[in-house]
Design a protein around this motif. Structure first.
Motif, mmCIF file in Angstrom:
data_model
loop_
_atom_site.group_PDB
_atom_site.id
_atom_site.type_symbol
_atom_site.label_atom_id
_atom_site.label_comp_id
_atom_site.label_asym_id
_atom_site.label_seq_id
_atom_site.Cartn_x
_atom_site.Cartn_y
_atom_site.Cartn_z
ATOM 1 N N LEU A 1 0.804 -1.217 0.000
ATOM 2 C CA LEU A 1 0.000 0.000 0.000
ATOM 3 C C LEU A 1 0.842 1.274 0.000
ATOM 4 O O LEU A 1 0.391 2.320 -0.487
ATOM 5 C CB LEU A 1 -0.926 0.004 1.221
ATOM 6 N N GLY A 2 2.064 1.223 0.559
ATOM 7 C CA GLY A 2 2.851 2.455 0.687
ATOM 8 C C GLY A 2 2.399 3.248 1.900
ATOM 9 O O GLY A 2 1.337 2.995 2.485
ATOM 10 N N THR A 3 3.177 4.248 2.278
ATOM 11 C CA THR A 3 2.897 4.966 3.520
ATOM 12 C C THR A 3 1.558 5.688 3.504
ATOM 13 O O THR A 3 0.834 5.703 4.499
ATOM 14 C CB THR A 3 4.017 5.984 3.810
ATOM 15 N N ALA A 4 1.188 6.306 2.370
ATOM 16 C CA ALA A 4 -0.054 7.086 2.317
ATOM 17 C C ALA A 4 -1.280 6.187 2.437
ATOM 18 O O ALA A 4 -2.146 6.398 3.293
ATOM 19 C CB ALA A 4 -0.110 7.898 1.029
ATOM 20 N N LEU B 1 3.349 6.268 8.940
ATOM 21 C CA LEU B 1 4.593 6.103 9.694
ATOM 22 C C LEU B 1 4.313 5.747 11.154
ATOM 23 O O LEU B 1 4.911 4.819 11.717
ATOM 24 C CB LEU B 1 5.416 7.386 9.625
ATOM 25 N N TYR B 2 3.405 6.488 11.761
ATOM 26 C CA TYR B 2 3.091 6.266 13.169
ATOM 27 C C TYR B 2 2.454 4.888 13.374
ATOM 28 O O TYR B 2 2.790 4.170 14.317
ATOM 29 C CB TYR B 2 2.147 7.356 13.653
ATOM 30 N N SER B 3 1.545 4.504 12.470
ATOM 31 C CA SER B 3 0.875 3.208 12.581
ATOM 32 C C SER B 3 1.870 2.068 12.439
ATOM 33 O O SER B 3 1.752 1.039 13.114
ATOM 34 C CB SER B 3 -0.229 3.085 11.525
ATOM 35 N N ALA B 4 2.851 2.229 11.550
ATOM 36 C CA ALA B 4 3.871 1.188 11.383
ATOM 37 C C ALA B 4 4.690 1.029 12.662
ATOM 38 O O ALA B 4 4.938 -0.092 13.129
ATOM 39 C CB ALA B 4 4.785 1.534 10.211
ATOM 40 N N ALA B 5 5.104 2.150 13.248
ATOM 41 C CA ALA B 5 5.874 2.082 14.499
ATOM 42 C C ALA B 5 5.034 1.486 15.623
ATOM 43 O O ALA B 5 5.515 0.652 16.407
ATOM 44 C CB ALA B 5 6.346 3.483 14.884
ATOM 45 N N TYR B 6 3.786 1.884 15.696
ATOM 46 C CA TYR B 6 2.894 1.390 16.750
ATOM 47 C C TYR B 6 2.648 -0.103 16.596
ATOM 48 O O TYR B 6 2.546 -0.843 17.588
ATOM 49 C CB TYR B 6 1.576 2.162 16.702
ATOM 50 N N ALA C 1 14.824 -1.576 16.327
ATOM 51 C CA ALA C 1 14.151 -0.544 15.533
ATOM 52 C C ALA C 1 14.777 -0.311 14.154
ATOM 53 O O ALA C 1 14.049 -0.137 13.163
ATOM 54 C CB ALA C 1 14.108 0.765 16.322
ATOM 55 N N PRO C 2 16.121 -0.297 13.993
ATOM 56 C CA PRO C 2 16.703 -0.043 12.667
ATOM 57 C C PRO C 2 16.344 -1.083 11.607
ATOM 58 O O PRO C 2 16.545 -0.841 10.410
ATOM 59 C CB PRO C 2 18.216 -0.055 12.948
ATOM 60 N N ILE C 3 15.827 -2.223 12.026
ATOM 61 C CA ILE C 3 15.465 -3.251 11.051
ATOM 62 C C ILE C 3 14.199 -2.864 10.284
ATOM 63 O O ILE C 3 13.982 -3.318 9.150
ATOM 64 C CB ILE C 3 15.256 -4.610 11.766
ATOM 65 N N ALA C 4 13.357 -2.015 10.882
ATOM 66 C CA ALA C 4 12.054 -1.686 10.293
ATOM 67 C C ALA C 4 12.139 -1.208 8.846
ATOM 68 O O ALA C 4 11.445 -1.755 7.973
ATOM 69 C CB ALA C 4 11.333 -0.661 11.167
ATOM 70 N N PRO C 5 12.943 -0.192 8.513
ATOM 71 C CA PRO C 5 12.976 0.250 7.111
ATOM 72 C C PRO C 5 13.558 -0.796 6.164
ATOM 73 O O PRO C 5 13.247 -0.781 4.969
ATOM 74 C CB PRO C 5 13.849 1.507 7.158
ATOM 75 N N LEU C 6 14.390 -1.709 6.675
ATOM 76 C CA LEU C 6 14.922 -2.763 5.817
ATOM 77 C C LEU C 6 13.818 -3.718 5.385
ATOM 78 O O LEU C 6 13.830 -4.238 4.261
ATOM 79 C CB LEU C 6 16.022 -3.539 6.555
ATOM 80 N N ASP D 1 10.686 4.193 2.630
ATOM 81 C CA ASP D 1 9.696 5.199 3.004
ATOM 82 C C ASP D 1 9.422 5.212 4.501
ATOM 83 O O ASP D 1 8.871 6.188 5.029
ATOM 84 C CB ASP D 1 8.379 4.949 2.257
ATOM 85 N N TYR D 2 9.790 4.129 5.182
ATOM 86 C CA TYR D 2 9.495 4.010 6.614
ATOM 87 C C TYR D 2 10.732 4.281 7.476
ATOM 88 O O TYR D 2 10.781 3.886 8.639
ATOM 89 C CB TYR D 2 8.958 2.611 6.930
#
Length: 454
Positions: free
Chosen positions: A37-40, A249-254, A312-317, A322-323
């Motif tokens: 879906l992408g961030t938006a 972004l916030y939903s992904a972190a949460y 946490a640094p693994i998330a964008p990988l 975009d995240y």
């Protein structure tokens, strides 16, 4: 009645295995969906999920919690309680779906359509809640398998659907994905309802609309909705007050933090019916259970918080470039795991001993503070403001709940409270009299029912 710790630990391990299986499926589903879906669009989808979460606790008018309490204490009423909770969930859930859809222009980001909201709310408020209802019933009856398997089945099917869509139609769009989301969820819900109803057999008492149950159940519903407000309202508010990209972004972190909380959720599920059984004799009895599980809950919370911070640094990988900003958000929100563990212990202790009213009041207050602060802070600080408000409100809730428990215990100890079951009297009732070291537990305590949430 005393808690059989050996049986309780076995129950926790079974539920933990289920939570870890569910966690793996959720993680894979989350990665596939965020990439697709992408961030938006993921932010818009998260906003729709958040709106569904706000009304989901009202779908059964609290009959699910009442069902667990009553069935945990008397298995003979299982069929009648199931029928009542099922009826409430279907009828009220449909009305809520129609109501939320009608308010789409007022409460949802502009990128979210009426059809998107309706499909997501039907899937989560009716479909997922029916699956959870079946699992909670069997857990209250001492059979944990359903509570372990059913959520994993839903996540596996959603993962399969997202994977197929990403491979075959990567540009499916949000609205079409929500259609697939609904189509995958509802057959599982109908199957769970059918199997549970057939296994229970005909209820001795037919479905009745009892206003006393509705009034009591509304306390549970309001508390659950308030909890979801300070858990999820910031995602919907970010979509309207900032942008759907920020919400994504916030939903992904949460979501990462929520998955790290899974071990504590397993302990909470196992302990839930025990809080009702122990709490029937008052706050001292409920606190006896709380003291036993607190080291485990808080220890798991600390380990999970450290793990989330370091990973946490693994998330964008995994999610994509975009995240990248989600890394700092995950590290900021890691403390939330410990705060939530502390508030959970206090909240379920109060619920178990019949003090749901204060728990509800405290959670409503935390929700109102959350909304008010977000209205002020999000327009300026966006995702970091939302994360800070979440931490503040969860910490405030834990402080209020534990302060109330301390105050009630002091009243009971001094003899001024209404509940005068002291710690020594509780021990005598539990069969641990002074000098009686060879005490044998009652037969019901040797093999207690196994015990019990999104």
């Amino acid at each position: 009645m005393t808690v059989n710790l050996k049986g309780f630990r076995k129950n926790v391990m079974g539920l933990l295995a289920g939570q870890l299986t569910r966690l793996g499926l959720q993680a894979a589903y989350f990665v596939v969906l965020a990439r697709m879906l992408g961030t938006a669009e993921y932010g818009a989808f998260a906003a729709a999920l958040a709106l569904a979460a706000l009304v989901a606790p009202f779908s059964s008018l609290g009959a699910n919690a009442i069902m667990v309490r009553n069935v945990s204490r008397n298995a003979a009423v299982a069929s009648a309680e199931w029928l009542r909770a099922l009826g409430y969930s279907v009828v009220v859930g449909l009305l809520l779906a129609l109501g939320v859809t009608a308010l789409t222009d007022l409460i949802a980001p502009p990128e979210v359509s009426y059809l998107t909201i309706f499909q997501v709310v039907i899937a989560d408020v009716i479909g997922v809640k029916l699956v959870e209802l079946a699992g909670m019933l069997w857990q209250a009856l001492g059979r944990t398998r359903a509570l372990i398997i059913l959520p994993a089945v839903i996540n596996a099917c959603r993962l399969g659907a997202a994977t197929v869509v990403m491979l075959m139609a990567p540009d499916i769009g949000l609205e079409n994905w929500c259609t697939a989301y609904l189509v995958v969820t509802m057959p599982i819900a109908m199957a769970a309802v059918l199997v549970t109803t057939l296994k229970l057999g005909r209820a001795k008492a037919g479905f009745q609309l009892r206003w006393s149950d509705v009034r009591e159940g509304m306390l549970f519903s309001i508390a659950g909705s308030a909890q979801n407000v300070y858990n999820d309202i910031d995602k919907a508010m970010l979509g309207r007050l900032s942008s759907v990209t920020s919400a994504g972004l916030y939903s992904a972190a949460y979501r990462v933090i929520d998955m790290a909380y899974a071990p504590i959720r397993a302990v909470a599920a196992a302990a839930y019916p025990h809080f009702f059984r122990e709490g029937e004799r008052g706050l001292y009895a409920a606190m006896h259970l709380t003291r036993k599980i607190a080291p485990l809950v808080l220890g798991l919370g600390a380990l999970a918080a450290v793990g989330a911070f370091l990973a946490a640094p693994i998330a964008p990988l995994l999610l994509g470039a975009d995240y990248a900003e989600a890394v700092d958000l995950i590290r900021l929100l890691a403390l939330l795991i410990v705060l939530r563990a502390a508030s959970y212990l206090a909240a379920d202790t109060l619920t178990g001993c019949g003090r749901q009213g204060f728990r509800t009041l405290a959670q409503v207050g935390a929700a109102l503070v959350n909304v008010g602060l977000n209205l002020i802070i999000i327009p300026t600080w966006s995702v970091y403001g939302a994360a800070t408000v979440t931490l503040v409100c969860e910490g405030l809730l834990a402080l209020v709940l534990w302060s109330h428990i301390w105050w009630v215990l002091r009243r009971e100890k001094s003899g001024r409270g209404r509940r005068r079951l002291t710690k020594s009297r509780y021990r005598r009732r539990a069969g641990r009299r002074t000098g009686n070291r060879s005490h044998e537990p009652a037969e019901a305590d040797k093999n207690p029912p196994l015990s019990v949430s999104s």
